[in-house]
Scaffold this motif. Structure first.
Motif, PDB file in Angstrom:
ATOM      1  N   MET A   1       8.867 -51.746 -18.575  1.00 44.09           N
ATOM      2  CA  MET A   1       9.408 -51.059 -17.394  1.00 44.09           C
ATOM      3  C   MET A   1       9.310 -51.867 -16.102  1.00 44.09           C
ATOM      4  N   PRO A   2       8.211 -52.596 -15.834  1.00 42.47           N
ATOM      5  CA  PRO A   2       8.186 -53.376 -14.594  1.00 42.47           C
ATOM      6  C   PRO A   2       9.309 -54.401 -14.499  1.00 42.47           C
TER       7      PRO A   2
ATOM      8  N   LEU B   1      12.378 -53.827 -15.997  1.00 42.77           N
ATOM      9  CA  LEU B   1      13.609 -53.050 -15.882  1.00 42.77           C
ATOM     10  C   LEU B   1      13.772 -52.457 -14.485  1.00 42.77           C
ATOM     11  N   LEU B   2      12.659 -52.091 -13.854  1.00 48.08           N
ATOM     12  CA  LEU B   2      12.695 -51.413 -12.559  1.00 48.08           C
ATOM     13  C   LEU B   2      11.757 -52.134 -11.595  1.00 48.08           C
ATOM     14  N   SER B   3      12.052 -53.398 -11.374  1.00 51.92           N
ATOM     15  CA  SER B   3      11.137 -54.254 -10.613  1.00 51.92           C
ATOM     16  C   SER B   3      11.020 -53.850  -9.149  1.00 51.92           C
ATOM     17  N   ALA B   4      11.996 -53.108  -8.611  1.00 53.35           N
ATOM     18  CA  ALA B   4      11.923 -52.705  -7.207  1.00 53.35           C
ATOM     19  C   ALA B   4      10.730 -51.793  -6.947  1.00 53.35           C
ATOM     20  N   TYR B   5      10.234 -51.100  -7.978  1.00 51.18           N
ATOM     21  CA  TYR B   5       9.119 -50.166  -7.819  1.00 51.18           C
ATOM     22  C   TYR B   5       7.882 -50.642  -8.578  1.00 51.18           C
ATOM     23  N   ARG B   6       7.785 -51.932  -8.815  1.00 49.42           N
ATOM     24  CA  ARG B   6       6.684 -52.476  -9.612  1.00 49.42           C
ATOM     25  C   ARG B   6       5.319 -52.113  -9.024  1.00 49.42           C
ATOM     26  N   ASP B   7       5.227 -52.002  -7.713  1.00 49.61           N
ATOM     27  CA  ASP B   7       3.938 -51.712  -7.069  1.00 49.61           C
ATOM     28  C   ASP B   7       3.716 -50.214  -6.844  1.00 49.61           C
ATOM     29  N   ASP B   8       4.688 -49.396  -7.221  1.00 50.51           N
ATOM     30  CA  ASP B   8       4.564 -47.948  -7.064  1.00 50.51           C
ATOM     31  C   ASP B   8       4.129 -47.358  -8.402  1.00 50.51           C
ATOM     32  N   VAL B   9       2.833 -47.117  -8.549  1.00 52.27           N
ATOM     33  CA  VAL B   9       2.270 -46.674  -9.832  1.00 52.27           C
ATOM     34  C   VAL B   9       2.878 -45.351 -10.277  1.00 52.27           C
TER      35      VAL B   9
ATOM     36  N   MET C   1      13.595 -41.324  -7.765  1.00 53.20           N
ATOM     37  CA  MET C   1      13.725 -40.420  -8.905  1.00 53.20           C
ATOM     38  C   MET C   1      15.030 -40.677  -9.663  1.00 53.20           C
ATOM     39  N   MET C   2      16.107 -40.916  -8.915  1.00 53.47           N
ATOM     40  CA  MET C   2      17.394 -41.192  -9.563  1.00 53.47           C
ATOM     41  C   MET C   2      17.363 -42.552 -10.245  1.00 53.47           C
ATOM     42  N   ASP C   3      16.707 -43.523  -9.635  1.00 49.48           N
ATOM     43  CA  ASP C   3      16.559 -44.828 -10.270  1.00 49.48           C
ATOM     44  C   ASP C   3      15.762 -44.715 -11.570  1.00 49.48           C
ATOM     45  N   ALA C   4      14.730 -43.871 -11.558  1.00 52.85           N
ATOM     46  CA  ALA C   4      13.934 -43.668 -12.773  1.00 52.85           C
ATOM     47  C   ALA C   4      14.772 -43.000 -13.862  1.00 52.85           C
TER      48      ALA C   4
ATOM     49  N   VAL D   1       5.902 -43.964  -9.624  1.00 56.55           N
ATOM     50  CA  VAL D   1       7.280 -44.111 -10.114  1.00 56.55           C
ATOM     51  C   VAL D   1       7.282 -44.834 -11.459  1.00 56.55           C
ATOM     52  N   MET D   2       6.449 -45.866 -11.585  1.00 54.44           N
ATOM     53  CA  MET D   2       6.389 -46.610 -12.849  1.00 54.44           C
ATOM     54  C   MET D   2       5.961 -45.700 -14.002  1.00 54.44           C
ATOM     55  N   ARG D   3       4.904 -44.914 -13.771  1.00 49.75           N
ATOM     56  CA  ARG D   3       4.398 -44.045 -14.837  1.00 49.75           C
ATOM     57  C   ARG D   3       5.452 -43.005 -15.228  1.00 49.75           C
ATOM     58  N   LEU D   4       6.122 -42.442 -14.231  1.00 46.24           N
ATOM     59  CA  LEU D   4       7.139 -41.430 -14.498  1.00 46.24           C
ATOM     60  C   LEU D   4       8.330 -42.033 -15.248  1.00 46.24           C
ATOM     61  N   ALA D   5       8.754 -43.231 -14.843  1.00 49.56           N
ATOM     62  CA  ALA D   5       9.887 -43.881 -15.502  1.00 49.56           C
ATOM     63  C   ALA D   5       9.560 -44.213 -16.953  1.00 49.56           C
ATOM     64  N   VAL D   6       8.334 -44.635 -17.212  1.00 46.65           N
ATOM     65  CA  VAL D   6       7.911 -44.945 -18.585  1.00 46.65           C
ATOM     66  C   VAL D   6       7.968 -43.693 -19.458  1.00 46.65           C
TER      67      VAL D   6
END
Length: 531
Positions: free
Chosen positions: A110-111, A113-121, A37-40, A123-128
């Motif tokens: 975003m994938p 910018l935040l490649s560590a969570y690329r497979d976590d849908v 969450m903090m990374d996002a 986190v990706m959606r929330l960060a976007v």
């Protein structure tokens, strides 16, 4: 106003903003820790923060002030207002289009910018979504930066220094509200990022009001690339890039850290602490220097320009060196005492402290760059500082990447390599700027300046000894004073008293000189409601 008085106005108001910002960061760390969450959140804030620091915190304003001030001196207030209106309309249109484009493309960006969570849908959606909510802040800061330049040229520094406080008020409010009205982590994250854009609207609106009170009538019209706009952009865009070298380096480091879970959060927390002296001192002095240096060069007063630069560097280092010393000597003490709570653990504090120590020795260079670029801007030379800034960025990318992956492969924290490269590149930038000014005889350090700077260094060294002893006895002090928060305040207060006493004892500064620097300059306009 005098240079010191202008700087004091800027620094005092910025301090209030930074104190609230630090409270906001404590609340963020307690709620999100150093996890996804903090990374996002840090990713959502990365691009708006870059533009805020480029525009609202001085780099663009430093480059725009000589352009606007030159038109004002040659052609009068009305022509200057037309130039500012044309430049604002054009840049607002460009940045608004850029903002919309980024919002549309963010699901694909975003994938990376935040490649560590690329497979976590999730986190990706929330960060976007969070980033899309925060992006309109860029357009608001475009308007705010130009309005700040108009106010600073008119000798009004208070409002432009004070409005950033609304970023921290607006983003802190939903974090506090979440305790009264319980909500999930995702909802809180979206509330905070939406508040970023709200704060931008408030800041731009207040600055617009301030400019109108100053008697300057600006208008937003259909964007046109007029000769005045071309000239302003030719100077301002390279100037913004030059003045924002450290911010570009910071973004490069964050992008590299995107492949390591929690690394971006570590960089964010370290960044907030080492950016404090830059925001309080470097930006304040940089903004106060530009109008003074512009007047000196326009009137041919080169000796006055050199004295102004001597005073600016001395003042900057007198405030910056003790701050850098504290960050270098007791980073864990500072972070653990203030931030560790809730989801943010002592292990998180230890990792952040290691990174902060590597940023600390670069802090004087970060501030010096803010002081050494105004002489170029005042002479409408923004290209060479841009070239030097680009050189520093390239160094950060190459060396930072190499150290990041090498340290990670060795089992160490790769973020340390990014911090080392950022500090090294800052000193390279300073060496290039200072070397050019000395070679062209724009500035030559006087013997009095060198003697005073050496005394400031000696006072900082004495303070370092006091802080080192306190750092060793951190746990004992915390028990004696009943709370670690009280202990860190007591230690910082003691360090400040020792440093101040040493400045007077070593004759780096006298009480009479402090009073003289805060006096209003002869012929300066009287204060108004904006001051």
């Amino acid at each position: 106003m005098s240079l010191a008085r202008n700087t004091l106005v800027q620094a005092s108001l910025t301090l209030g903003s930074r104190v609230l910002g630090f409270a906001r960061d404590i609340a963020l760390a307690a709620r999100f820790g150093q996890g996804p969450m903090m990374d996002a959140f840090t990713t959502a804030l990365m691009l708006p923060n870059l533009f805020r620091r480029l525009f609202a915190e001085g780099a663009f304003a430093q480059a725009f002030v000589p352009v606007y001030g030159g038109v004002r001196a040659r052609d009068g207030e009305e022509a200057a207002a037309v130039t500012a209106s044309e430049a604002m309309s054009f840049m607002l249109a460009v940045v608004a289009a850029f903002t919309i484009l980024l919002q549309v493309l963010m699901p694909w960006i975003m994938p990376w910018l935040l490649s560590a969570y690329r497979d976590d849908v999730g986190v990706m959606r929330l960060a976007v979504t969070a980033t899309q909510l925060a992006m309109p802040y860029l357009a608001c800061m475009t308007v705010a930066s130009l309005l700040s330049g108009v106010l600073n040229t008119g000798g009004r520094f208070a409002l432009s220094a004070g409005v950033p406080i609304f970023l921290n008020i607006c983003t802190l409010a939903p974090l506090l509200a979440a305790y009264a009205f319980p909500a999930g982590q995702a909802e809180v994250l979206l509330w905070v990022t939406a508040a970023v854009t709200l704060s931008g609207l408030i800041q731009a609106g207040l600055l617009w009001w301030g400019v109108r009170r100053l008697g300057v009538r600006l208008r937003i019209s259909w964007p046109r690339l007029t000769p005045n706009v071309r000239r302003a952009l030719a100077l301002a865009v390279p100037g913004a890039l030059a003045g924002g070298a450290m911010q570009v380096n910071s973004v490069v480091s964050q992008m590299l850290a995107g492949s390591d879970e929690g690394a971006r959060s570590v960089l964010y927390n370290a960044d907030r602490l080492y950016q404090l002296p830059l925001g309080l001192i470097g930006v304040a002095i940089g903004l106060a220097l530009v109008p003074r240096l512009t007047r000196a060069f326009v009137t041919g007063d080169h000796d006055g320009g050199r004295r102004t630069l001597d005073d600016g560097i001395t003042l900057a280092m007198a405030f910056t060196l003790p701050a850098a010393t504290a960050l270098l000597v007791i980073p864990y003490f500072l972070i653990d005492a203030t931030v560790t709570r809730g989801a943010f653990t002592s292990d998180d504090a230890a990792r952040t402290a290691d990174v902060l120590r590597q940023f600390a020795w670069g802090v004087p260079a970060f501030v010096l760059a803010k002081v050494l670029t105004p002489p170029f801007f005042a002479r409408e030379d923004t290209r060479r500082p841009m070239y030097y800034a680009v050189t520093a960025v390239i160094f950060t990318v190459v060396i930072g990447s190499a150290l990041f992956f090498w340290l990670s492969a060795m089992g160490a924290d790769g973020v340390l390599g990014l911090a080392i490269a950022t500090s090294l590149s800052a000193w390279i930038n300073v060496a290039l700027l200072a070397g050019t000014l000395i070679r062209e005889n724009v500035w030559r350090p006087s013997p009095a300046f060198l003697a005073r700077l050496s005394r400031v260094l000696l006072a900082s060294a004495v303070m370092a000894g006091v802080l080192a002893g306190a750092g060793i006895g951190y746990e004992v002090l915390s028990r004696l004073l009943l709370a670690k928060e009280v202990a860190v305040l007591a230690v910082c207060g003691a360090g400040a008293l020792v440093y101040g006493a040493c400045l007077v004892l070593f004759r780096a500064v006298s009480v009479a000189e402090l009073k003289a620097t805060l006096k209003r300059e002869a012929g300066a306009p009287p204060p108004t409601g904006l001051d």
